[in-house]
Design an enzyme around this catalytic site. Sequence first.
Site, mmCIF file in Angstrom:
data_model
loop_
_atom_site.group_PDB
_atom_site.id
_atom_site.type_symbol
_atom_site.label_atom_id
_atom_site.label_comp_id
_atom_site.label_asym_id
_atom_site.label_seq_id
_atom_site.Cartn_x
_atom_site.Cartn_y
_atom_site.Cartn_z
ATOM 1 N N LYS A 118 0.833 -1.202 0.000
ATOM 2 C CA LYS A 118 0.000 0.000 0.000
ATOM 3 C C LYS A 118 0.869 1.254 0.000
ATOM 4 C CE LYS A 118 -3.629 2.605 0.611
ATOM 5 N NZ LYS A 118 -4.435 2.854 -0.604
ATOM 6 N N GLY A 125 -4.399 -6.172 -9.363
ATOM 7 C CA GLY A 125 -5.012 -5.261 -8.400
ATOM 8 C C GLY A 125 -6.371 -5.715 -7.931
ATOM 9 N N CYS A 135 -1.690 9.250 -8.288
ATOM 10 C CA CYS A 135 -2.953 8.994 -7.608
ATOM 11 C C CYS A 135 -3.930 10.141 -7.798
ATOM 12 C CB CYS A 135 -2.762 8.727 -6.135
ATOM 13 S SG CYS A 135 -4.329 8.238 -5.446
ATOM 14 N N GLY A 186 -6.836 -4.316 -14.784
ATOM 15 C CA GLY A 186 -7.896 -5.257 -15.104
ATOM 16 C C GLY A 186 -7.468 -6.695 -15.293
ATOM 17 N N ALA A 215 -12.024 5.962 -3.910
ATOM 18 C CA ALA A 215 -11.453 7.230 -3.453
ATOM 19 C C ALA A 215 -11.036 7.000 -2.002
ATOM 20 C CB ALA A 215 -12.463 8.355 -3.565
ATOM 21 N N THR A 224 -5.193 4.110 -11.744
ATOM 22 C CA THR A 224 -6.622 4.145 -12.078
ATOM 23 C C THR A 224 -6.978 5.328 -12.984
ATOM 24 O OG1 THR A 224 -6.970 5.350 -10.028
ATOM 25 C CG2 THR A 224 -7.336 2.974 -9.960
HETATM 26 C C1 LIG Z 1 -8.814 0.245 -3.539
HETATM 27 C C2 LIG Z 1 -7.607 0.610 -4.347
HETATM 28 C C3 LIG Z 1 -6.527 1.264 -3.740
HETATM 29 C C4 LIG Z 1 -5.393 1.620 -4.472
HETATM 30 N N1 LIG Z 1 -4.346 2.245 -3.845
HETATM 31 C C5 LIG Z 1 -3.221 2.561 -4.561
HETATM 32 C C6 LIG Z 1 -2.079 3.150 -3.916
HETATM 33 O O1 LIG Z 1 -2.068 3.368 -2.700
HETATM 34 N N2 LIG Z 1 -0.998 3.464 -4.677
HETATM 35 C C7 LIG Z 1 -0.963 3.213 -6.030
HETATM 36 O O2 LIG Z 1 0.045 3.485 -6.675
HETATM 37 N N3 LIG Z 1 -2.025 2.617 -6.650
HETATM 38 C C8 LIG Z 1 -3.144 2.304 -5.953
HETATM 39 N N4 LIG Z 1 -4.212 1.693 -6.598
HETATM 40 C C9 LIG Z 1 -4.127 1.413 -8.057
HETATM 41 C C10 LIG Z 1 -3.746 -0.038 -8.334
HETATM 42 O O3 LIG Z 1 -2.477 -0.354 -7.809
HETATM 43 C C11 LIG Z 1 -3.779 -0.339 -9.836
HETATM 44 O O4 LIG Z 1 -2.847 0.493 -10.501
HETATM 45 C C12 LIG Z 1 -5.145 -0.098 -10.456
HETATM 46 O O5 LIG Z 1 -6.160 -0.518 -9.587
HETATM 47 C C13 LIG Z 1 -5.335 -0.798 -11.806
HETATM 48 O O6 LIG Z 1 -5.194 -2.202 -11.696
HETATM 49 P P1 LIG Z 1 -6.447 -3.232 -11.519
HETATM 50 O O7 LIG Z 1 -7.427 -2.919 -12.612
HETATM 51 O O8 LIG Z 1 -5.835 -4.590 -11.646
HETATM 52 O O9 LIG Z 1 -7.010 -2.960 -10.193
HETATM 53 C C14 LIG Z 1 -5.346 1.328 -5.863
HETATM 54 C C15 LIG Z 1 -6.429 0.662 -6.468
HETATM 55 C C16 LIG Z 1 -7.545 0.296 -5.740
HETATM 56 C C17 LIG Z 1 -8.674 -0.421 -6.429
#
Ligand SMILES: Cc1cc2nc3c(=O)[nH]c(=O)nc-3n(C[C@H](O)[C@H](O)[C@H](O)COP(=O)(O)O)c2cc1C
Lengths: 316, 262
Positions: free
Chosen positions: A55, A275, A140, A254, A80, A203
């Site tokens: 995290k 993720g 972020c 994804g 968020a 994201t």
């Molecule tokens: C609940 C949540 C919290 C996240 N927190 C962070 C974070 O603290 N730092 C970061 O670089 N990315 C954060 N992300 C982004 C993810 O690491 C990832 O880049 C993004 O969700 C896309 O991948 P996915 O579609 O596999 O989830 C977060 C994503 C989610 C869903």
Amino acid sequence: MEFVDNREDIFPDLRVNIGSLEIANPVMTASGTFGYAREFENLMNLHRLGAVIVKGISLHPRPGNPPPRIVETACGMLNAIGLQNVGVDRFISEKMDYLAGLNIPVIVNILGDSLAEYREITERLVGVPGVAGIEVNISCPNVKKGGVAFGTDPSMAAAVTKAVKESADVPVMVKLSPNVSDITLVARAVEDGGADSISLINTLIGMAIDLKTRRPVLANVIGGLSGPAIKPVALRMVYQVASSVSIPVIGIGGIETTEDALEFLLAGASAIQIGTANFINPRVSEEIVEGISKYVVDEKLPSIRSIIGGLSINDG
Amino acid sequence: MSQYQEKATVSRVEQLSAKNYRLTLDSPDISGAAKAGQFVMIRTGLAKDPLLRRPFSIHQTSANGQLQIYFKVVGRGTDMLARVKAGEIMSVFGPLGRGFRIKKNSPAIIIGGGLGIAPMLFLAKSICRLKTDCSNDHIILGGRERSEVEPLVNDFRQFGLRLGLATDDGSYGHQGYVTDLLKSLELHSEYTVYACGPEPMMARVYSICKSGSMQCQVSVESVMACGMGACLGCSRMTKKGTYTHVCLNGPVFNAEELIWNS
Ligand SMILES: Cc1cc2nc3c(=O)[nH]c(=O)nc-3n(C[C@H](O)[C@H](O)[C@H](O)COP(=O)(O)O)c2cc1C
Ligand SMILES: Cc1cc2nc3c(=O)[nH]c(=O)nc-3n(C[C@H](O)[C@H](O)[C@H](O)COP(=O)(O)OP(=O)(O)OC[C@H]3O[C@@H](n4cnc5c(N)ncnc54)[C@H](O)[C@@H]3O)c2cc1C
Ligand code: FES
């Protein structure tokens, strides 16, 4: 008596290089979706992971945003969270011992709201046992003061990279924001800034509205979209970035299955991060390691490295 | 703290009223480890949409490895769940969260409102198992109308607790709120009150408990993505001014730790 076996068949070669960091397989867990790894210890074999990314950590603890912080959308979710975390000092004193004992590379995701803050977090991580790399979140979308400016401006992105790189004693991976019109500009700036590798995508900024109350669903109004809904965008961006820089690229967005992961490798990613899928199946990353392993055996590949960037664009 | 991701076979689907269903699942690992007040996360389908699991309280468990959930159809996920057939296999993850902390030496008042009745069967069972005699313990069930309460009453009767019933429209039991029945008891500070239901109900229950110096535990809800502490999505503000996470530190809290809008 010695063991006699055909190693290639039993242990397919899944190793990949992320700059100077060699990892046992290309599967990592994405920041913010895997806690500090311990949450998953009873649900999967953590040592099967290529690497774990924890995290996002800031210099000082952050409380995060008011609820609701998440909402499901079509084939995805908006979050968020507001980068809630315990701060770098408590991270080192409370979380690092356990992580260091895992025997897999631990990559610490960091964020800040000034160059000085990025530099200071990096300095505190110098020499901490078990830290194998730093991932710099410049993207972020959740915190008003935070990542947005760095991740969307190539010169600021380069400056952050340089600041972290100057202080760090481990490889530096810079995580890009997809919320820009030309991702390759930021990617090249970050490469010039000295990044050892690039991960993407974070994201996509989105929004959901509750028709009944006529209000945004998230207290923060906007949030970051993740999950299978963003995969085509992520693949396209990984392809573009991998074609325009010469440092390793790590694909995120994804990924839920072995097939998804392999598509990212074909597009040019040397490794991938999982993720949102962790929330639905806490064992998914281990299953994808197994799936990739089986693919290498079934396809009789010399190693998983042989398909990285192996996309055919033209017929000839 | 053992948690399992189990492939559970549906052994029974009961429609208890127009929108309320009860599902029985063969889930030996989860049911064996579960405590009253804990919950499970269920995948309502295998497609990418709806994407996330849905949280449900554990309604009760049985010694032969089954667990039940009791739910209301409110949206797509619960609609899909209401259509599953016996014999189908579902992915169930749990048991999750911190359940009720049963105070063995204190008489209990259990209050369930609407779907908040769901975790209370497991709680009533656990309390009565711990105490040899639970004839001094109370259970109060309420809902908007008869169909939200009546189908479950027989299941609660078997324990010998003193039963109070209320509906908003008076179609079953007392006409009014569960809190009317709570106030009508001879309350004293020895009681521990366990409540689950709509937020306004729990807020009123807590204010009664506060004025009567009674311990009050409540089971609250939040949107959830992971149910296990990985996403930090299920935050709720505490009196201390810091966020707590419903899936890890709850869903059962001491009511005094939380902020209530009265
Ligand atoms: C609940 C949540 C919290 C996240 N927190 C962070 C974070 O603290 N730092 C970061 O670089 N990315 C954060 N992300 C982004 C993810 O690491 C990832 O880049 C993004 O969700 C896309 O991948 P996915 O579609 O596999 O989830 C977060 C994503 C989610 C869903
Ligand atoms: C710890 C916990 C235990 C629960 N136990 C039960 C139970 O025993 N029985 C039961 O019927 N329900 C229970 N719920 C609520 C249940 O999870 C939701 O009703 C369900 O997720 C709705 O899914 P859906 O796809 O049908 O609705 P959606 O299409 O997702 O949403 C439809 C409506 O339901 C509301 N909703 C969605 N998710 C939740 C949620 N997590 N909590 C409250 N409202 C929500 C939405 O705001 C919307 O108005 C519990 C929730 C939690 C957090
Ligand atoms: S639901 Fe993910 S942390 Fe609670």
